[in-house]
Motif scaffolding. Structure first.
Motif, PDB file in Angstrom:
ATOM      1  N   ALA A  85      38.530  36.649  43.606  1.00 21.54           N
ATOM      2  CA  ALA A  85      39.346  36.837  42.688  1.00 21.54           C
ATOM      3  C   ALA A  85      38.813  38.506  41.762  1.00 21.54           C
ATOM      4  CB  ALA A  85      39.736  35.852  41.538  1.00 21.54           C
TER       5      ALA A  85
ATOM      6  N   SER B  70      41.120  47.994  40.742  1.00 27.08           N
ATOM      7  CA  SER B  70      42.369  48.653  40.787  1.00 27.08           C
ATOM      8  C   SER B  70      42.981  48.403  42.333  1.00 27.08           C
ATOM      9  CB  SER B  70      42.132  50.134  40.505  1.00 27.08           C
ATOM     10  OG  SER B  70      41.255  50.585  41.733  1.00 27.08           O
TER      11      SER B  70
ATOM     12  N   THR C  17      32.467  40.129  44.759  1.00 35.06           N
ATOM     13  CA  THR C  17      33.179  40.368  43.407  1.00 35.06           C
ATOM     14  C   THR C  17      32.295  41.375  42.375  1.00 35.06           C
ATOM     15  OG1 THR C  17      34.705  38.473  43.715  1.00 35.06           O
ATOM     16  CG2 THR C  17      34.596  39.668  41.453  1.00 35.06           C
TER      17      THR C  17
ATOM     18  N   GLU D 155      32.932  45.296  41.556  1.00 34.67           N
ATOM     19  CA  GLU D 155      33.292  45.515  40.138  1.00 34.67           C
ATOM     20  C   GLU D 155      32.145  46.079  39.397  1.00 34.67           C
ATOM     21  OE1 GLU D 155      33.972  41.716  38.331  1.00 34.67           O
ATOM     22  OE2 GLU D 155      36.003  41.460  39.138  1.00 34.67           O
TER      23      GLU D 155
ATOM     24  N   ARG E 220      38.494  41.697  39.915  1.00 31.68           N
ATOM     25  CA  ARG E 220      39.512  42.563  38.857  1.00 31.68           C
ATOM     26  C   ARG E 220      39.226  44.133  39.374  1.00 31.68           C
ATOM     27  NH1 ARG E 220      36.647  38.703  36.383  1.00 31.68           N
ATOM     28  NH2 ARG E 220      34.908  40.192  35.739  1.00 31.68           N
TER      29      ARG E 220
END
Length: 1021
Positions: free
Chosen positions: A36, A40, A73, A77, A38
């Motif tokens: 999951a 753009s 992730t 990120e 985060r």
């Protein structure tokens, strides 16, 4: 409309072959629930476009991401996945996590988790096409460096806390120097590579133990911090179990103290080395950081884990083997205290890079390659992209062979990166541009394939996969549609590499000898009866086989042969049959063999030169031809064996360089040397001079590079030799000036720097230099510089500076070093001769020449020329020379003075065989022509100043005839005679003969010259 993650995945996966697409979907099904990010939309689409191919071509990345869902992730990120790290960024990150560790188990855990993160990042960027090969190799190397540094820093702190700090005799800390070998040292680490390390420390001694360590209360380097040990790459790491709180700890004082109750440096550094190995390579539930291989240390697995610098240096000086030299080419200090590692490498540099050309390296590397090939065949590993034919190792062997052979003399080759080595070999002309391009392209392809092969399962392998899925995954990872396309491209690269390898390493001499053995090996080994031996020698071209056999016996039974090492004897035994065969084809085999054996005896102690001749058919062929043609060349090479390297390339051997090319080459050679290493600079000057004089001699006697191309004219020979001397003197003056200015500063003359000039007289001035000519010179300096001081920290008067500068220059030119001397220097032509000052200012020189000089000193000015120094003083001398030569003179007095000097010179000559003619000194010889030319210039220059432009005897004669000052027929007789004399003088020098000839060899030249002498100077009508 924004696409969902599954839609993005499906669209990207559609480009994959069906088998890879199915595997990618399976991994995605396991991975997606915990993913999951985060991000753009743009970054998300960028990530998802690469994810199916990465998951399909790397089980390692896919399983790591599935088992640790936050890993990918976090990488995205943080931005780390999408960029290359800045320098030192990774090192700081590793240092930070290691600082948090309070014991060995925690240290191992944090390093392994960090390693997993960074290896996923590196593999992803490579497989996604976001990083080139250079970035991938640098990143892997940086990760290994950082983990070694970070772990060692933490272990060091604990060790000092437990035992105290090891100190040198002067009280400075002694640190562990870790040398990275192999691809770690070269900055070219591959994905699943071991790291090859060597441990060393600067000083022996004892550690002053702390109180806490002595009573066992500080948990620093105890077994709990070590976290357990095991065997790593054949090196036993002490087995230690987990520390139990109830178990009383054995005091360090009883456990590790030496005779004086203290821990020795050797014991201290061995312990910390073992713990570092365990932290890096122990397999835990988190895996390992890097497998550590210590087998490259002295004596391998059986040797001490850590040695002092002195012990390391002694080992390599006495016991070092060829493969260890090879290994140290890439050695690099990888610890935070790198300065100490650099010190050790500097001490070992003479072991790795020999000062002389080392062609034994080719033989040694070929032996390594044969051993590897046998091992591969035994294990059935022919399809090995590292060690197989045309693999990565062959590319490295090509580059590193040249490094071992020439690296000591060519600092540009003393680099660790094989791609930089190949580029340097192309720049030097050792490899063609095509060969360099093909080898570099193959290297990039093979290293990319190696990494992607290992990224599939984080497994150390170099063998091509046999399972269909892995084959397809590798092909797609390499940007190719299928296995057949990949294998075709791979074979194309490897075939080219192997062809280049064969060119460098196959021994054509040995193969030729085996194919067409003439029985000369049996002659050399004396395994034939006398009759058969003589027949073999006669068949090989030797007209006096008994005398030839005596020569061979003398060599075989001589002291030099008996003291040869086994390797040296084997090389000589391979060379002698080849030498016998080649010498037998010359016009005078017996004489040629005598010269060759004399040369062989001179080089036996450096058996690498024997290897050069065995390994290089062209070098042996040229040596035999030149020794057959010239006793002087044979002696010259015997005195300077490094010149054998010049014989390898006939294209350069028979092409003497022009002056500007000589200047460029010498500047380039000196530019690689430390500016304060005068010894190395002097050796370079000598080797440069010796090599280029050999080129002139070879071309003079054998002709040019093309078949039938004539040799040099006598004027060309003198000019080439003169230009070599000029360039050497020019650079020697630069070196002398640099050392003087560094010590005393610049000499001042008003507002400017005072200048110094070297003036060449005699044959150097006229560019008629011979092979063994002295250099006749004088030194001048600026007018007005007699007063004043230099401007340095240790100022001296200008006159002292210039006198010392002249002495320094003479020292550089005349001091005997292992490479011999540069030139003998004659300074007797300076004002007032040997009683005069070494350096004179220009006005004083002019005053002496006008008021006190003898006519013969003005004769000497005819040939004089400024060859080095400041432009203003050089121009001032040229103007002064022209003015002096153009003085009006009384012809009768001039004739009398010239004749009187000539008669004194004749009277001073020792008697010689009256049936022979002395080319230089007898009436009608060279000196008579030179004196007449000088007389005509001194007489005629006043009304014809352009005569002073020329310095050489033949150019002046041509100028006199061109100006109508000398009958053209007379001038031509003298030109032809002088050219003939000069040619014979050069040739006799090459034959090591005196300049005495039978009169019939010269025709009527001496008589004609004598007649002209009588007409012009004795007023004979």
């Amino acid at each position: 409309m924004t696409e969902s993650l599954p839609a993005l995945f499906t669209r990207a996966a559609a480009a994959l072959p069906e088998a890879l697409r199915a595997r990618a979907h399976a991994h995605w099904a396991e991975f997606q629930p915990g993913f999951a990010p985060r991000l753009s939309q743009e970054n998300l689409e960028h990530l998802m476009a690469a994810l199916p191919q990465v998951f399909a071509t790397s089980e390692f990345v896919a399983r790591a991401c599935i088992q640790h869902p936050v890993l990918l992730t976090e990488l995205m990120e943080s931005g780390d996945l999408g960029r290359a790290y800045a320098p030192e960024e990774l090192a700081q990150r590793v240092h930070n996590v290691c600082e948090q560790a309070l014991d060995g188990a925690t240290l191992k855990s944090v390093l392994r988790r960090l390693r997993r993160r960074e290896m996923v990042r590196i593999a992803w960027r490579d497989l996604a096409g976001w990083a080139d090969l250079a970035e991938v190799l640098a990143a892997l190397t940086a990760l290994a460096n950082a983990c070694i540094d970070g772990a060692l820093a933490r272990l060091w702190a604990w060790a000092v806390e437990d035992y105290g700090a090891p100190l040198s005799p002067t009280g400075t800390p002694v640190y562990l120097a870790v040398l990275g070998m192999g691809k770690l040292g070269g900055g070219e680490l591959n994905f699943s590579s071991d790291i090859d390390l060597i441990f060393a420390y600067s000083d022996d001694g004892d550690v002053q133990g702390s109180t806490s360590a002595a009573i066992g209360t500080t948990p620093g380097m105890d077994d709990s911090r070590d976290g357990g040990g095991r065997t790593v790459s054949g090196t036993a790491v002490e087995e230690v179990g987990p520390r139990r709180e109830q178990r009383p700890r054995t005091p360090v004082a009883a456990e590790v103290r030496g005779r004086r109750g203290e821990l020795s440096h050797h014991e201290f550094f061995t312990r910390i080395g073992r713990r570092l190995m365990g932290v890096l390579s122990d397999a835990t539930e988190d895996g390992f950081v890097f497998r550590v291989d210590m087998r490259l240390r002295p004596n391998g697995d059986s040797g001490p884990l850590a040695l002092s610098f002195d012990a390391m240096e002694q080992y390599y000086q006495i016991h070092g083997r060829a493969w260890e030299r090879y290994a140290f080419i890439k050695a690099r200090a990888v610890t935070p205290e790198a300065a100490r590692g650099h010190e050790l490498l500097a001490r070992l540099k003479p072991f790795v890079y020999r000062k002389y050309i080392d062609f034994g390296a080719v033989e040694a590397i070929r032996g390594l390659k044969v051993a590897i090939e046998r091992e591969l065949q035994r294990k059935g590993m022919e399809h090995h992209i590292k060690l197989g034919p045309g693999g990565i190792r062959e590319i490295e062997f090509i580059g590193q062979a040249f490094q071992l052979i020439r690296g000591g003399r060519e600092p540009a080759l003393q680099v660790r990166s094989i791609q930089q080595v190949l580029a340097a070999l192309g720049d030097n002309g050792d490899l063609t541009s095509q060969a360099v391009a093909e080898l570099q392209a193959a290297y990039v392809f093979l290293r990319r394939a190696e990494n992607r092969l290992q990224m599939y399962a984080d497994r150390q392998t170099h063998s091509l996969p046999t399972e269909a899925y892995e084959q397809l995954a590798l092909a797609v990872a390499m940007g190719l549609p299928d296995w057949e396309s990949f294998y075709l491209a791979l074979r194309r690269h490897m075939d080219k590499v192997h062809a280049h390898f064969e060119q460098v390493f196959v021994a054509p001499q040995g193969e030729a000898a085996a194919a067409g053995d003439t029985g000369l090996a049996a002659v050399w080994f004396a395994t034939l009866d006398e009759t058969a031996l003589y027949q073999r020698l006669a068949a090989a071209g030797y007209k006096h086989p008994q005398a030839t056999e005596i020569l061979l016996q003398d060599l075989r039974h001589g002291g030099a042969y008996s003291t040869l090492s086994a390797q040296g004897r084997e090389r000589l035994d391979r060379l002698m049959p080849l030498l016998l065969g080649a010498a037998g084809l010359t016009a005078d085999p017996q004489t040629t063999l005598i010269r060759l054996i004399t040369l062989i005896e001179a080089i036996l102690r450096r058996s690498v030169y024997l290897a050069l001749l065995v390994e290089n058919p062209l070098a042996l062929s040229q040596l035999v031809k030149l020794c057959a043609a010239s006793a002087w060349i044979a002696t010259w090479i015997s005195q300077h064996p490094v010149l054998l390297d010049e014989l390898i390339d006939p294209a350069s051997l028979y092409a003497p360089l022009a002056k500007d090319a000589l200047q460029a080459e010498l500047r380039s050679r000196l530019a690689h040397l430390p500016v304060d290493d005068l010894e190395a600079q002097m050796e370079t000057l000598r080797e440069f001079r010796h090599g280029h004089v050999l080129r002139v001699a070879a071309t003079d006697i054998r002709g040019g590079t093309s078949p039938g191309e004539p040799g040099l004219t006598p004027e060309q020979t003198g000019a080439h030799l003169g230009h070599i001397a000029e360039v050497v003197v020019e650079q020697a003056l630069t070196l002398a000036t640099h050392s003087m200015v560094a010590k005393h500063g610049h000499p001042s003359c008003g507002q400017s720097v005072a200048e110094f000039a070297v003036i060449a007289y005699g044959k150097l001035g006229s560019l008629e230099l011979g092979y063994t000519s002295d250099l006749d010179m004088i030194f001048l300096h600026d007018p007005g510089a007699d007063v004043g001081m230099t401007n340095g920290l240790r100022p001296v008067s200008n006159d002292v500076f210039f006198a010392r500068l002249g002495q320094r220059l003479i020292h550089i030119l005349t001091t005997r070093t292992p490479a011999g001397i540069l030139y003998a220097v004659d300074m007797r032509l300076r004002p007032s001769g040997q009683s005069g000052p070494l350096v004179t200012n220009l006005p004083a020189f002019m005053d002496y020449q006008r008021e006190r000089a003898w006519t013969w000193e003005h004769q000497a000015l005819v040939r004089a020329r400024a060859i080095a120094g400041g432009p203003v003083i050089c121009q001032g001398f040229e103007q002064a020379r022209r003015e002096l030569l153009c003085l009006a003179r009384d012809r009768d007095k001039l004739q009398d003075d010239v004749v009187a000097m000539r008669m004194r010179m004749r009277a001073a000559q020792p008697p010689h065989d009256p049936t022979r003619f002395d080319l230089k000194h007898d009436p009608g010889g060279m000196i008579d022509i030179e004196f007449m030319v000088q007389y005509w210039v001194l007489w005629r220059a006043h009304p014809h100043p352009d005569l002073t432009r020329q310095r050489g005897t033949i150019p002046i004669l041509e100028a006199l005839a061109g100006a109508g000052l000398l009958d053209a027929g007379t001038a031509q007789i003298l030109v032809d005679a002088y050219r003939r004399y000069l040619s014979l003088e050069h040739r006799f020098k090459l034959m090591e003969r005196q300049a005495l000839v039978a009169p019939d060899e010269l025709g009527d030249y001496p008589a004609k010259v004598a007649v002209i002498w009588g007409q012009q100077l004795l007023r004979v009508t």
